[in-house]
Scaffold this active site. Structure first.
Site, PDB file in Angstrom:
ATOM      1  N   PHE A  76       0.804  -1.216   0.000  1.00 18.67           N
ATOM      2  CA  PHE A  76       0.000   0.000   0.000  1.00 18.67           C
ATOM      3  C   PHE A  76       0.841   1.272   0.000  1.00 18.67           C
ATOM      4  O   PHE A  76       0.367   2.340   0.391  1.00 18.67           O
ATOM      5  CB  PHE A  76      -0.958  -0.009   1.192  1.00 18.67           C
ATOM      6  CG  PHE A  76      -2.028  -1.048   1.076  1.00 18.67           C
ATOM      7  CD1 PHE A  76      -3.198  -0.789   0.402  1.00 18.67           C
ATOM      8  CD2 PHE A  76      -1.839  -2.317   1.611  1.00 18.67           C
ATOM      9  CE1 PHE A  76      -4.186  -1.758   0.278  1.00 18.67           C
ATOM     10  CE2 PHE A  76      -2.816  -3.301   1.497  1.00 18.67           C
ATOM     11  CZ  PHE A  76      -3.992  -3.015   0.823  1.00 18.67           C
ATOM     12  N   CYS A  77       2.053   1.181  -0.467  1.00 23.01           N
ATOM     13  CA  CYS A  77       2.955   2.330  -0.528  1.00 23.01           C
ATOM     14  C   CYS A  77       2.742   3.092  -1.835  1.00 23.01           C
ATOM     15  O   CYS A  77       2.347   2.511  -2.851  1.00 23.01           O
ATOM     16  CB  CYS A  77       4.398   1.837  -0.422  1.00 23.01           C
ATOM     17  SG  CYS A  77       5.645   3.119  -0.451  1.00 23.01           S
TER      18      CYS A  77
END
Length: 223
Positions: A76-77
């Protein structure tokens, strides 16, 4: 002697303010070292880690004679899309060579890898980020800490293998302690390992373009 109008003075004050702001921002951002050389003499072959699906524990001595890159991955970066595409480009570019890519899921930075199981992580990559059926061409190992009291021994070794830090600043949103100068700074930092098992280079997490690694990998494969 030149005379300045009020308008000129306002413009000059704005320029000075911009220059001052730039100086302050530059100081607060610290220094980034996109690529640093590693000079350690100890190889990685004495270490082992478990595959993410739990099917086996791999002795890194099994990779003797290969060139490989180790990433700390996060689903989720903001850099996830670009870096997974970097990974697949490199895997394709060197598909005929003794080369592989290893990923360790890690939740130390912003808690951006909340998943733990193989299915969760692989399906997240396939359907969410990057999505569209994307299949990452790397070997996933167990979810670990890369910094702090609970860091995996492989990362303790990598950071102590005379691979200097890549950034003088620490970001916020760190979920580990204590902080050390040698720490990995964020998701997607990379370590390139040569055929003799010794770390060759360390790359800042922002090096998402394959060009940062491509020539170095080709060079090591030619040795």
């Amino acid at each position: 002697m030149c005379c300045y109008t009020r308008r000129h003075w306002i413009t000059l004050r704005m320029i000075r303010s911009i220059l001052l702001l730039g100086t302050l921002v530059g100081l607060s951002m610290g220094e980034i070292y996109y690529t640093v050389n590693c000079t350690g003499s100890e190889d990685i072959y004495q270490y082992n880690a478990t595959l993410l699906d739990g099917s086996a524990t791999i002795n890194f001595g099994d990779y003797r004679g290969k060139v490989f890159v180790i990433y700390n991955v996060a689903s989720f970066c903001g850099m996830t899309n670009a870096t997974y595409h970097q990974i697949n480009y490199l895997a394709s570019k060197f598909a005929e060579d003794d080369f592989l890519i290893i990923g360790f899921p890690c939740d130390n930075f912003g808690q951006l890898e909340p998943a733990s199981s193989y299915d969760e992580i692989v399906n997240g990559v396939k359907y969410v980020r990057p999505g569209g059926g994307f299949v990452a061409n790397l070997t996933y190992f167990e979810k670990i800490d890369v910094n702090g009291d609970n860091e995996h021994p492989i990362y303790t070794y990598l950071k102590q293998a005379n691979c200097p830090y890549t950034d003088t600043e620490f970001r916020t949103g760190l979920f580990y302690s204590p902080e050390r100068v040698s720490d990995v700074r964020w998701n997607w930092e990379k370590f390139l390992i040569a055929k003799d098992g010794k770390p060759y280079k360390r790359y800042h997490y922002s090096t998402m373009d394959p060009a940062y690694l491509e020539d170095d990998i080709a060079y090591l494969l030619s040795q």
